[in-house]
Design a protein around this motif. Structure first.
Motif, PDB file in Angstrom:
ATOM      1  N   THR A   3      18.597  21.126 -16.926  1.00 36.90           N
ATOM      2  CA  THR A   3      17.965  20.445 -15.791  1.00 36.90           C
ATOM      3  C   THR A   3      16.713  19.709 -16.251  1.00 36.90           C
ATOM      4  OG1 THR A   3      18.818  22.144 -14.310  1.00 36.90           O
ATOM      5  CG2 THR A   3      16.972  20.809 -13.503  1.00 36.90           C
ATOM      6  N   TRP A   4      15.921  20.379 -17.086  1.00 35.30           N
ATOM      7  CA  TRP A   4      14.678  19.754 -17.574  1.00 35.30           C
ATOM      8  C   TRP A   4      14.997  18.454 -18.303  1.00 35.30           C
ATOM      9  CZ3 TRP A   4      12.315  17.773 -21.750  1.00 35.30           C
ATOM     10  CH2 TRP A   4      10.936  17.566 -21.664  1.00 35.30           C
ATOM     11  N   LEU A   5      15.993  18.490 -19.185  1.00 32.39           N
ATOM     12  CA  LEU A   5      16.359  17.283 -19.947  1.00 32.39           C
ATOM     13  C   LEU A   5      16.784  16.154 -19.018  1.00 32.39           C
ATOM     14  CD1 LEU A   5      18.462  18.382 -23.059  1.00 32.39           C
ATOM     15  CD2 LEU A   5      16.122  17.478 -23.015  1.00 32.39           C
ATOM     16  N   ARG A   6      17.603  16.489 -18.028  1.00 33.44           N
ATOM     17  CA  ARG A   6      18.087  15.448 -17.106  1.00 33.44           C
ATOM     18  C   ARG A   6      16.915  14.866 -16.328  1.00 33.44           C
ATOM     19  NH1 ARG A   6      22.461  19.220 -16.459  1.00 33.44           N
ATOM     20  NH2 ARG A   6      24.167  18.483 -17.792  1.00 33.44           N
ATOM     21  N   GLU A   7      16.002  15.727 -15.888  1.00 30.08           N
ATOM     22  CA  GLU A   7      14.846  15.232 -15.125  1.00 30.08           C
ATOM     23  C   GLU A   7      13.911  14.405 -16.003  1.00 30.08           C
ATOM     24  OE1 GLU A   7      14.814  18.677 -11.644  1.00 30.08           O
ATOM     25  OE2 GLU A   7      13.179  18.634 -13.118  1.00 30.08           O
ATOM     26  N   ALA A   8      13.944  14.687 -17.299  1.00 27.56           N
ATOM     27  CA  ALA A   8      13.133  13.887 -18.233  1.00 27.56           C
ATOM     28  C   ALA A   8      13.830  12.578 -18.602  1.00 27.56           C
ATOM     29  CB  ALA A   8      12.843  14.710 -19.494  1.00 27.56           C
ATOM     30  N   GLY A   9      15.011  12.341 -18.043  1.00 27.01           N
ATOM     31  CA  GLY A   9      15.673  11.060 -18.236  1.00 27.01           C
ATOM     32  C   GLY A   9      16.734  11.019 -19.318  1.00 27.01           C
ATOM     33  N   PHE A  10      17.075  12.184 -19.878  1.00 26.24           N
ATOM     34  CA  PHE A  10      18.091  12.186 -20.937  1.00 26.24           C
ATOM     35  C   PHE A  10      19.498  12.143 -20.334  1.00 26.24           C
ATOM     36  CE2 PHE A  10      14.477  13.733 -23.286  1.00 26.24           C
ATOM     37  CZ  PHE A  10      14.643  13.158 -24.527  1.00 26.24           C
ATOM     38  N   VAL A  11      20.330  11.304 -20.955  1.00 28.11           N
ATOM     39  CA  VAL A  11      21.740  11.233 -20.561  1.00 28.11           C
ATOM     40  C   VAL A  11      22.587  11.216 -21.831  1.00 28.11           C
ATOM     41  CG1 VAL A  11      21.332   9.987 -18.380  1.00 28.11           C
ATOM     42  CG2 VAL A  11      21.689   8.704 -20.515  1.00 28.11           C
ATOM     43  N   LEU A  12      23.849  11.536 -21.668  1.00 33.12           N
ATOM     44  CA  LEU A  12      24.776  11.482 -22.790  1.00 33.12           C
ATOM     45  C   LEU A  12      25.038  10.039 -23.178  1.00 33.12           C
ATOM     46  CD1 LEU A  12      27.768  13.946 -22.447  1.00 33.12           C
ATOM     47  CD2 LEU A  12      25.844  14.042 -24.030  1.00 33.12           C
ATOM     48  N   ASP A  13      25.115   9.803 -24.474  1.00 32.90           N
ATOM     49  CA  ASP A  13      25.470   8.483 -24.983  1.00 32.90           C
ATOM     50  C   ASP A  13      26.791   8.620 -25.730  1.00 32.90           C
ATOM     51  OD1 ASP A  13      25.689   5.997 -26.070  1.00 32.90           O
ATOM     52  OD2 ASP A  13      24.137   6.301 -27.580  1.00 32.90           O
ATOM     53  N   THR A  14      27.857   8.098 -25.151  1.00 28.56           N
ATOM     54  CA  THR A  14      29.170   8.189 -25.794  1.00 28.56           C
ATOM     55  C   THR A  14      29.623   6.827 -26.311  1.00 28.56           C
ATOM     56  OG1 THR A  14      30.291   7.846 -23.673  1.00 28.56           O
ATOM     57  CG2 THR A  14      29.876  10.119 -24.315  1.00 28.56           C
ATOM     58  N   SER A  15      28.655   5.903 -26.448  1.00 26.60           N
ATOM     59  CA  SER A  15      29.019   4.538 -26.841  1.00 26.60           C
ATOM     60  C   SER A  15      29.317   4.430 -28.335  1.00 26.60           C
ATOM     61  CB  SER A  15      27.903   3.574 -26.458  1.00 26.60           C
ATOM     62  OG  SER A  15      26.721   3.908 -27.149  1.00 26.60           O
ATOM     63  N   GLY A  16      28.678   5.265 -29.142  1.00 24.79           N
ATOM     64  CA  GLY A  16      28.881   5.184 -30.587  1.00 24.79           C
ATOM     65  C   GLY A  16      30.007   6.084 -31.039  1.00 24.79           C
ATOM     66  N   GLY A  17      30.149   6.229 -32.350  1.00 25.91           N
ATOM     67  CA  GLY A  17      31.194   7.081 -32.884  1.00 25.91           C
ATOM     68  C   GLY A  17      30.875   8.546 -32.639  1.00 25.91           C
ATOM     69  N   ARG A  18      29.591   8.847 -32.485  1.00 24.01           N
ATOM     70  CA  ARG A  18      29.155  10.228 -32.332  1.00 24.01           C
ATOM     71  C   ARG A  18      28.416  10.366 -31.007  1.00 24.01           C
ATOM     72  NH1 ARG A  18      26.595  13.407 -37.374  1.00 24.01           N
ATOM     73  NH2 ARG A  18      26.461  15.453 -36.429  1.00 24.01           N
ATOM     74  N   VAL A  19      28.739  11.397 -30.246  1.00 23.70           N
ATOM     75  CA  VAL A  19      28.106  11.593 -28.946  1.00 23.70           C
ATOM     76  C   VAL A  19      26.666  12.051 -29.146  1.00 23.70           C
ATOM     77  CG1 VAL A  19      28.166  12.972 -26.842  1.00 23.70           C
ATOM     78  CG2 VAL A  19      30.298  12.093 -27.835  1.00 23.70           C
ATOM     79  N   GLY A  20      25.733  11.418 -28.466  1.00 28.56           N
ATOM     80  CA  GLY A  20      24.332  11.787 -28.586  1.00 28.56           C
ATOM     81  C   GLY A  20      23.656  11.854 -27.231  1.00 28.56           C
ATOM     82  N   ALA A  21      22.347  12.142 -27.270  1.00 29.52           N
ATOM     83  CA  ALA A  21      21.544  12.129 -26.046  1.00 29.52           C
ATOM     84  C   ALA A  21      20.515  11.020 -26.179  1.00 29.52           C
ATOM     85  CB  ALA A  21      20.845  13.479 -25.859  1.00 29.52           C
ATOM     86  N   VAL A  22      20.402  10.189 -25.160  1.00 28.87           N
ATOM     87  CA  VAL A  22      19.401   9.119 -25.173  1.00 28.87           C
ATOM     88  C   VAL A  22      18.583   9.207 -23.899  1.00 28.87           C
ATOM     89  CG1 VAL A  22      20.713   7.541 -26.633  1.00 28.87           C
ATOM     90  CG2 VAL A  22      21.025   7.475 -24.152  1.00 28.87           C
ATOM     91  N   ARG A  23      17.378   8.647 -23.982  1.00 25.39           N
ATOM     92  CA  ARG A  23      16.481   8.687 -22.839  1.00 25.39           C
ATOM     93  C   ARG A  23      16.534   7.343 -22.149  1.00 25.39           C
ATOM     94  NH1 ARG A  23      10.834  11.868 -23.572  1.00 25.39           N
ATOM     95  NH2 ARG A  23      10.566  12.415 -21.372  1.00 25.39           N
ATOM     96  N   GLU A  24      16.752   7.372 -20.863  1.00 27.31           N
ATOM     97  CA  GLU A  24      16.883   6.091 -20.127  1.00 27.31           C
ATOM     98  C   GLU A  24      15.524   5.573 -19.728  1.00 27.31           C
ATOM     99  OE1 GLU A  24      19.757   7.010 -17.016  1.00 27.31           O
ATOM    100  OE2 GLU A  24      21.191   5.827 -18.186  1.00 27.31           O
TER     101      GLU A  24
END
Lengths: 215, 215
Positions: free
Chosen positions: B194-215
């Motif tokens: 929840t903290w991560l989501r509220e801090a603006g982090f979302v999953l990034d599945t655009s690249g070859g490897r799934v990551g977390a990016v901040r919007e």
């Protein structure tokens, strides 16, 4: 239980190109495949290799050179055409990736057991991958792109299939990159670990992060 | 079961400095600690925080600013001084790291169960770390340097303690680096996610490897 093991004969393990030659990658991929097949058999499964081209292995092989998702879904189609028993029950099928070099019979047994308790049981990998699953739901199909674990959970919900995750580090570790080789050296119990050691790889604990280096 | 949860109040989660400010790292580390404590309690454990400095938390806290290995071994000393029952049995103790943001009550229960079956049960992390363990052997001590999982297996053998590994991806995932944040977004069920989501982090599945990016 029928267990489909997808295996790419075409440029296997290309992300290990920084530490292994093409021939070495092929040999290492084959060692991992053999380990996975043996763990499946020891857990009571009946593995079948779903390969992109002919592969010489002591188990049934189906060749399908289409992309992974298409080939696995065709295999699921084939399974569920004949999986229904007279009493209405459905024989489950599993799909286990060929690069799970840490797989043990115990870990595979836990996957099978989870698949008997739920319609769809998925062992996720790092980055939301789907390293292994069991399905007894005729309408569940795969989509391996992106964070497929989340997609597969959604697909299960859409077709009304009960879903459970399998909490296994051994099944959750697919060997793709050089960092993963340390996991094989630390926890591997089969041919893949032996192959790495014979190729000169040893654990490197000198830095902040444990890795595998070639001597 | 007594469960010791080491927690560093001094520059927590410094390897997340590329994506989180010092204050954010502190808040995120606290969210993970709370998740871990709640999973331990739900699994029937009695957690005690072993902190490098005072920490405001709704559980007993012991402050010990020595290095991790020294502080944990001192806690084990303290436990086993009083752990013996009149019938000769020994009450086990667990040590669970505070950054296991994917820990669930089920995963912690499996750790506890393994610790009842063997003298020493270890849940390894990536790179051969020791993310959690249970010991009922009075002579087992820790050494967290390097590939500590292998060292702990050796130490158990040296003192004659039966050893078992706990195959859990949830307990095997410690959150140290930005890559690990994707795991929390995918599998986390508590405050840290929840903290991560509220801090603006979302999953990034655009690249070859799934990551977390901040919007």
């Amino acid at each position: 239980m029928e267990v489909i093991v997808p295996f790419s004969t075409d440029r296997p393990k290309s992300r290990l190109a920084d530490v292994l030659s093409p021939d070495e990658r092929r040999a290492f991929a084959r060692a991992m495949l053999t380990d996975v097949l043996e763990s499946i058999v020891a857990a009571g499964g009946e593995p079948r290799v779903l390969a992109t081209d002919a592969v010489d292995v002591d188990r049934p092989v189906t060749v399908d050179d289409r992309p992974l998702t298409t080939a696995v879904n065709a295999a699921l189609d084939g399974h569920f055409e004949t999986a229904g028993a007279a009493d209405g029950s459905v024989e489950p099928v599993a799909v286990v990736m060929a690069d799970l070099a840490l797989a043990t019979p115990d870990a595979v047994e836990r996957l099978f057991a989870a698949g008997r308790d739920a319609d769809v049981a998925v062992a996720p990998g790092r980055g939301g991958g789907t390293n292994a699953f069991v399905s007894s739901h005729a309408d569940f199909r795969v989509d391996y792109h992106g964070a497929s674990y989340l997609d597969h959970r959604d697909i299960a919900a859409e077709v009304g299939a009960g879903f459970v995750a399998v909490d296994s580090r051994r099944l959750g570790t697919d060997v793709d990159e050089s960092d993963d080789l340390a996991e094989v050296l630390i926890h591997g119990e089969g041919r893949a670990a032996t192959w790495l050691r014979e190729a000169g790889f040893v654990l490197d604990t000198s830095g902040g992060r444990v890795g595998a280096v070639r001597e």
